[in-house]
Every structure is written in structure tokens, then in C-alpha cells.
Design a protein around this motif. Sequence first.
Motif, short mmCIF file in Angstrom:
data_model
loop_
_atom_site.label_atom_id
_atom_site.label_comp_id
_atom_site.label_asym_id
_atom_site.label_seq_id
_atom_site.Cartn_x
_atom_site.Cartn_y
_atom_site.Cartn_z
N ARG A 1 32.99 26.96 28.25
CA ARG A 1 32.71 27.94 27.55
C ARG A 1 32.50 27.47 26.10
O ARG A 1 32.94 26.61 25.58
CB ARG A 1 33.95 29.06 27.65
CG ARG A 1 33.91 29.81 28.82
CD ARG A 1 32.75 30.80 29.07
NE ARG A 1 33.41 31.88 30.26
CZ ARG A 1 33.54 32.93 29.92
NH1 ARG A 1 33.11 33.41 28.59
NH2 ARG A 1 34.10 33.88 30.95
N ARG A 2 31.86 28.31 25.18
CA ARG A 2 31.77 27.94 23.71
C ARG A 2 31.56 29.51 23.12
O ARG A 2 31.45 30.48 23.86
CB ARG A 2 30.49 27.41 23.50
CG ARG A 2 29.14 27.97 23.85
CD ARG A 2 27.81 27.17 23.49
NE ARG A 2 26.62 27.94 23.74
CZ ARG A 2 26.06 28.73 22.90
NH1 ARG A 2 26.78 28.91 21.61
NH2 ARG A 2 24.95 29.19 23.03
N THR A 3 32.10 29.34 21.74
CA THR A 3 31.69 30.48 21.09
C THR A 3 30.39 30.68 20.68
O THR A 3 29.59 29.68 21.00
CB THR A 3 32.37 30.38 19.56
OG1 THR A 3 31.74 29.11 18.93
CG2 THR A 3 34.14 29.96 19.81
N SER B 1 27.29 24.46 10.68
CA SER B 1 27.74 25.56 11.47
C SER B 1 29.12 25.67 11.60
O SER B 1 29.79 24.80 11.61
CB SER B 1 26.91 25.67 12.64
OG SER B 1 25.52 25.62 12.32
N ASP B 2 29.54 26.78 12.41
CA ASP B 2 30.93 27.11 12.70
C ASP B 2 30.80 27.25 14.13
O ASP B 2 29.99 27.82 14.67
CB ASP B 2 31.48 28.12 11.97
CG ASP B 2 31.66 28.10 10.67
OD1 ASP B 2 31.74 27.17 10.05
OD2 ASP B 2 31.37 29.27 9.99
N GLY B 3 31.86 26.78 15.11
CA GLY B 3 31.77 27.25 16.35
C GLY B 3 32.84 26.07 17.14
O GLY B 3 33.43 25.25 16.69
N ALA B 4 32.98 26.66 18.30
CA ALA B 4 33.89 25.91 19.31
C ALA B 4 33.33 25.84 20.68
O ALA B 4 32.69 26.72 20.98
CB ALA B 4 35.42 26.39 19.06
N GLY B 5 33.68 24.60 21.54
CA GLY B 5 33.35 24.67 22.79
C GLY B 5 34.67 23.93 23.47
O GLY B 5 35.30 23.06 22.79
N ALA B 6 34.81 24.36 24.74
CA ALA B 6 35.97 23.77 25.59
C ALA B 6 35.60 23.75 26.80
O ALA B 6 34.79 24.41 27.33
CB ALA B 6 37.18 24.42 25.15
#
Length: 375
Positions: free
Chosen positions: A11-13, A230-235
Motif C-alpha cells: 500500500r501507499r499514501t 513531495s510527501d508520502g509513504a509506501g510499505a
Amino acid sequence: MPDHAVVVAARRTPIGTRSRGLAAHGVEQLAAPVLRAVVHDASAALGSEPDIADVVLGNCMGPGGNPARVAALAAGLGVDVPGETVDRQCGSGLAAVIDAARAIEAGDDRARLAGGVESASTAPRRTLDGVPYDRAPFTPEGWPDPDMPRAADALAAADGISRPRQDAHAARSHRRARAARAAGRFDAELVAVGAVTADDSLRASAPSFGRLPPLFPDSTLTAGTSTRISDGAGALLLVPQRARGGAPGLAIRSHAVVGCDPALPGIGAAPAVEAALASAGLGLEEVAALEIVEAFAAQSLAVLDRLGLAEDGPRVCADGGALALGHPWGASGAVAMVRLFSRLIRGYAPAGSVGVAAASIGGGMGIAAVVEVVR
């Protein structure tokens, strides 16, 4: 015989341009909801909640203090779940996934959460002898250490990549991302952060790219052919292949990290892809999907040219890339892996289909991972 690590959830934001929709969220506030969503998805796929040995997250410019451990606690994973933060600059998120895979390949049969996070909006300002600076040096004194736009412009000049070609490449990335969003191909991978539910960075239609001014005199780069900070996250959640049961996933076949000329760091993804494929005993013609982080159109095109890949072919960044969506440095390599998971697993690619995720890295490095669909 080592056991392959298999990604069974990803998933990611949404990706937010710096100082826009995600600007109020620090690194743990971006990473925690993604970690929770990945554990939920993995529990459903595996039939039980996984025993998580570690949380490994890439991060470049954050507050320090081991953001991976802070995010693990914020996600409610329990005080017994440790965390490790990896800094390999733009390759950090993919490096974290590789580190997690290596632990499983070495014989640890527990699951691992891996990915990356960046909040450029909340990153602290740094000073050296009282003088503010944007980043630490990537090389020692006496070595080339260009700013990334200058490095990309130098690569464009070295490889003869024209301004019109860069404009067309960026426009294609945006066109593909808009089509993917309209078709709902991002929906299953996204985790809302507060009220932010979608990527905010898709630009206007293609004709505007040719009218943008160069970033600096005599440059072929523009704001349109450069990704946004940018801002964001993925896992992702990784388990040993023997522990996945019937859950479909991406088996990590091989991985590579290489060095290259720090004067032209943008080319690093090309030799990394070649090394990872050689390690897997595969050729580019056998790869169904590639996600190569698009830091700049010139850099992306140089990598594709060196690899002999068609820039307009359907295999590379089929739903657009960082030129359209943005580049949250420490997360982008993980986002590339999330995108592969969506394209190959959520997209029902047959077992045996091969994918590649890769990134070039400031300071003169490249990183890549080769994955294979298992069902």
C-alpha cells in the motif's frame, strides 16, 4: 537453498506536493496508516495476523530518532516490534525492502514490514557552522557533487537528449497517470491520510510543457520535466515463500546496488537493472513490467536509452511515474514496488511474470530488484 522473500501486501499514501495536502503530517503520521493497512491486507491474504520481526523504512531528510520505530509504535504494532531506518537517498525505500528480503533469505522465517516515508514539508532545516543547507554532501571534498537538476542537465547534454523529447516524456507520464486514476487503478493501493485521498500533483494537459521556461540559462530542463518534491509513504509485507500459503505475491528473485560516476548520478538505475537481471539469470526481454523512478525526464530517458528500452512502450511506468505523481525521496523506491504489486498482482498477471523496480541515487549509485509473480 535460500527461501525467496515474497511480498503479499502493498500500500501507499497519496503523494502530496511539498507544502500542500500532506504538509501537516510528519513521517510517523504518513507511515503509520500505511503500515496498519498492509498488516490488515496481509492478515486477510495469509489467513492469520503475521508475526512481524521488524519494520524497515527508508527516509532521507526526516527528523532522525529512527522514524521506522516511531512509525511502528504509532501504527499500534506493539512495543516488541522493533524498527530500522535506512538512508540510501532516493533508493532508500527500495533498499529497505531489499534489507528485509535479505533477512528472510538468510533464514529468518518471520514476516517483515518494509518501505519508505518522506515528509519534505516537515523536514527540519539543517545548518553547518550556522549556515543553512538543503542536504549533506554526497561526496568528499575534491569530488563532483552536483545539485540534482544540474546533474540531470549534464546527463541530457552527454547523451544528446533534447528538450522536445523531455517534454514529450513528461507529458506521457502525466497522460498515463491521469488515465490510471480515471480507471481506478490506483484505488486499491491508496490509504487515505486525514482528508487526503488522492495524489494531488497531476499537471495540466500536454501542450503546456513546451511553453515552460528552462530551470536555468542554457538548460533543457523545466519545472514540467522535473519531478516535484513531495510527501508520502509506501510499505509492503514480506514473508518467506514457504509461509505464504496460497496467497499470491511477488517473489523477490534478485537485487543489486551499484556505484557510478557521481558527476552523472542519474544513470545509476541502468547498471543496477543490468546487474539484478544478470543475478536472476534473466534478460530484459523477459520482463513484463518495470517501475523506474522518474526524477527528471532527461534522467529517465538516459536510463531507458542505456538499457535499450522504448520510451513509449507499455512496459515502463505504464500508469505514469514520479514525473506525474511526485518524488517523496525516501519513499519513492517503495512506491515503485507498490506499483509493481498493483500492476502484476492486482492486475492478475499470470504466475511467472517478471517485474523490475529501480532508482538512480544521488552521489552516484543505482538500485534495482527483480520480482516474479507467484500464485
